[in-house]
Design a protein around this motif. Structure first.
Motif, mmCIF file in Angstrom:
data_model
loop_
_atom_site.group_PDB
_atom_site.id
_atom_site.type_symbol
_atom_site.label_atom_id
_atom_site.label_comp_id
_atom_site.label_asym_id
_atom_site.label_seq_id
_atom_site.Cartn_x
_atom_site.Cartn_y
_atom_site.Cartn_z
ATOM 1 N N GLY A 112 -10.572 -5.960 -9.855
ATOM 2 C CA GLY A 112 -10.615 -4.093 -8.658
ATOM 3 C C GLY A 112 -10.490 -3.070 -9.957
ATOM 4 N N CYS A 113 -10.863 -2.400 -9.651
ATOM 5 C CA CYS A 113 -10.577 -0.563 -10.513
ATOM 6 C C CYS A 113 -10.099 0.187 -8.850
ATOM 7 C CB CYS A 113 -12.124 -0.215 -10.431
ATOM 8 S SG CYS A 113 -11.625 1.305 -11.904
ATOM 9 N N ALA A 114 -8.736 0.435 -9.621
ATOM 10 C CA ALA A 114 -8.315 2.206 -9.111
ATOM 11 C C ALA A 114 -9.322 3.317 -9.723
ATOM 12 C CB ALA A 114 -6.710 2.019 -8.965
ATOM 13 N N ARG A 137 -16.013 -0.290 -14.525
ATOM 14 C CA ARG A 137 -15.582 0.904 -14.346
ATOM 15 C C ARG A 137 -16.472 2.168 -13.483
ATOM 16 N NH1 ARG A 137 -11.496 0.517 -17.865
ATOM 17 N NH2 ARG A 137 -12.824 0.995 -19.557
ATOM 18 N N TYR A 174 -17.648 4.295 -5.746
ATOM 19 C CA TYR A 174 -16.303 5.179 -4.734
ATOM 20 C C TYR A 174 -17.271 6.973 -4.617
ATOM 21 C CZ TYR A 174 -12.153 8.679 -5.307
ATOM 22 O OH TYR A 174 -11.640 8.888 -5.030
ATOM 23 N N ARG A 202 -9.027 1.586 -3.389
ATOM 24 C CA ARG A 202 -9.367 1.021 -4.440
ATOM 25 C C ARG A 202 -10.667 -0.269 -4.874
ATOM 26 N NH1 ARG A 202 -5.899 -3.535 -3.587
ATOM 27 N NH2 ARG A 202 -8.000 -4.764 -2.544
ATOM 28 N N ASP A 254 -13.064 -2.675 -4.451
ATOM 29 C CA ASP A 254 -13.193 -4.855 -4.853
ATOM 30 C C ASP A 254 -13.888 -5.040 -5.673
ATOM 31 O OD1 ASP A 254 -9.951 -4.285 -5.367
ATOM 32 O OD2 ASP A 254 -10.227 -5.229 -2.690
ATOM 33 N N ASN A 277 -10.830 -0.268 -0.478
ATOM 34 C CA ASN A 277 -9.977 -0.209 0.398
ATOM 35 C C ASN A 277 -9.483 1.312 0.391
ATOM 36 O OD1 ASN A 277 -8.007 -3.271 1.526
ATOM 37 N ND2 ASN A 277 -9.207 -3.190 -0.504
ATOM 38 N N PRO A 312 -4.910 1.550 -0.801
ATOM 39 C CA PRO A 312 -4.533 -0.231 -0.558
ATOM 40 C C PRO A 312 -2.877 0.002 -0.604
ATOM 41 C CG PRO A 312 -4.911 1.829 -2.432
ATOM 42 C CD PRO A 312 -5.485 2.173 -1.677
ATOM 43 N N ARG A 315 -1.609 -3.915 -6.627
ATOM 44 C CA ARG A 315 -2.709 -3.814 -7.616
ATOM 45 C C ARG A 315 -3.315 -1.870 -8.024
ATOM 46 N NH1 ARG A 315 -7.280 -6.620 -4.853
ATOM 47 N NH2 ARG A 315 -8.421 -6.015 -7.435
ATOM 48 N N TYR A 316 -2.844 -1.570 -6.865
ATOM 49 C CA TYR A 316 -3.524 0.235 -7.347
ATOM 50 C C TYR A 316 -2.373 0.705 -8.438
ATOM 51 C CZ TYR A 316 -5.207 4.595 -6.952
ATOM 52 O OH TYR A 316 -5.511 6.138 -7.098
ATOM 53 N N MET A 327 -2.673 -0.841 -11.616
ATOM 54 C CA MET A 327 -4.248 -0.825 -12.799
ATOM 55 C C MET A 327 -3.597 0.798 -12.579
ATOM 56 S SD MET A 327 -7.721 -2.392 -10.514
ATOM 57 C CE MET A 327 -6.245 -2.342 -8.866
#
Length: 378
Positions: A234-236, A286, A293, A303, A305, A320, A323, A330-331, A334
């Motif tokens: 995942g990436c916030a 990323r 995004y 977030r 995924d 999400n 999130p 998780r957000y 991160m």
């Protein structure tokens, strides 16, 4: 410094009501009270709105709506120039100014663009993704279609509609054909739901029909997806034009999949932040998350995924737009690993929309399929 009133929405008539209560509690407790004054708007499972002024602890305990002394019916003023929460008392109405609104709801009627549309209609600055991107990200089918146009791989999928015309057995025939093509295991999901509600990992033909029936109980469309080997990362992301990326995280599973229970108990799984991957692969993830995004018109925060296969291929899973926001979600995790505390993250989210007119905020939101030409901070 004059404090800004932030309308924080929580609850909602969604299967993810309980999750929202936990997230809202995390947001309220980490809000900078020197800069912001929370105006709490609770929405019951039945969809009733209340201005809540009681203890934060009652929100997580789901007893907030039983506190009649601190609950009053409320609604946002639809008048675009007023920016007010209307609170109805006995024979009177209180008008509370609202400088910005932050929905902390998950799932239907909170994360899917419905509440976002109401806030934008009222002309109130919105913290987070707008109406269109919220709706797109909630819809797994349309999100996958748009992301695939950006050159990012998505799982092979089949969508079933509850109102499919013709042969009543058509859905069964299509699903069986799809399963024979992609093989088992595969995933059956509601098209528009979150927190893995209604999701089944199907490992044999005998499970297929019941899994589809369960998914249809959450939505009028169901999506069947191939199982992607590897693990989820995942990436916030935080930002409108210039994006700030959190550390990439990794979900380690001992078996099964990251279902509702695992997401909120971690009984048989673990979250690794940063992910146990090379710096180059983390950078690629990323960049891919940033493209997703942009492709889905996200703004403010979200977030993304993804799956990482054993061969190193990155495959889109979902976005999400709201999130989880608990201390252990998780957000925030991160972002914390990237050097931003929970209060700092909330500060940045709110600073993005306060001070600008609602129309300028809407205009600054990236459009779907926009070019990835913006800078990133890592």
């Amino acid at each position: 410094m004059e404090k800004k009133n932030i309308a924080i929405f929580f609850g909602g008539c969604s299967s993810e009501y309980a999750v929202s209560l936990e997230s809202a509690t995390g947001v309220i407790r980490n809000l900078n009270r020197e800069k912001y004054c929370p105006v709490l708007v609770g929405i019951t499972r039945q969809g009733d709105w209340y201005h809540y002024t009681g203890a934060v602890e009652q929100i997580a305990a789901d007893t907030w709506h039983l506190d009649s002394a601190h609950c009053a019916p409320a609604a946002l003023s639809p008048s675009r120039g007023s920016h007010e929460l209307l609170v109805y008392g006995a024979g009177s109405m209180q008008r509370i100014p609202v400088d910005a609104a932050m929905p902390v709801l998950h799932g239907r009627y909170g994360e899917d663009g419905t509440l976002q549309g109401l806030i934008e209609l009222a002309g109130i600055p919105l913290a987070g993704c707008g109406t269109l991107s919220s709706a797109l990200c909630m819809d797994k089918d349309r999100a996958h279609r748009l992301v695939s146009l950006s050159g990012i791989r998505t799982p092979k999928a089949l969508v079933l509609d509850a109102f499919m015309p013709g042969n009543p057995d058509l859905a069964t025939e299509l699903s069986q054909t799809f399963a024979s093509q992609v093989g088992y295991p595969l995933f059956v999901k509601p098209v528009k739901a979150g927190s893995s509600c209604g999701v089944t990992r199907v490992i044999s033909p005998a499970q297929l029909e019941s899994a589809i029936k369960l998914a249809f109980s959450y939505d009028d469309q169901v999506i069947l997806e191939e199982s992607i080997p590897g693990f989820e990362v995942g990436c916030a992301i935080l930002g409108i034009r210039e994006l700030i990326m959190g550390e990439v995280d990794e979900i380690e599973l001992s078996g099964g999949f990251f279902d509702y229970t695992e997401k909120y108990t971690l009984k048989n799984s673990a979250i690794h932040v940063p992910a146990r991957i090379s710096p180059d692969k983390a950078k690629e993830i990323r960049l891919t998350a940033g493209k997703v995004y942009r492709a889905l018109g996200c703004s403010g925060f979200a977030r993304v995924d993804l799956f990482l296969t054993p061969e190193g291929e990155i495959v889109f899973n979902e976005v999400n737009t709201i999130p989880g926001f608990t201390e252990h979600s998780r957000y925030p995790g991160m972002m914390r690993a990237a050097g931003l505390s929970f209060p700092e993250v909330l500060d940045r989210i709110l600073e993005q929309c306060i001070g600008a007119s609602p129309d300028s905020i809407t205009e600054s939101r990236p459009h779907c399929l926009s070019r990835l030409g913006d800078s990133f901070h890592e």
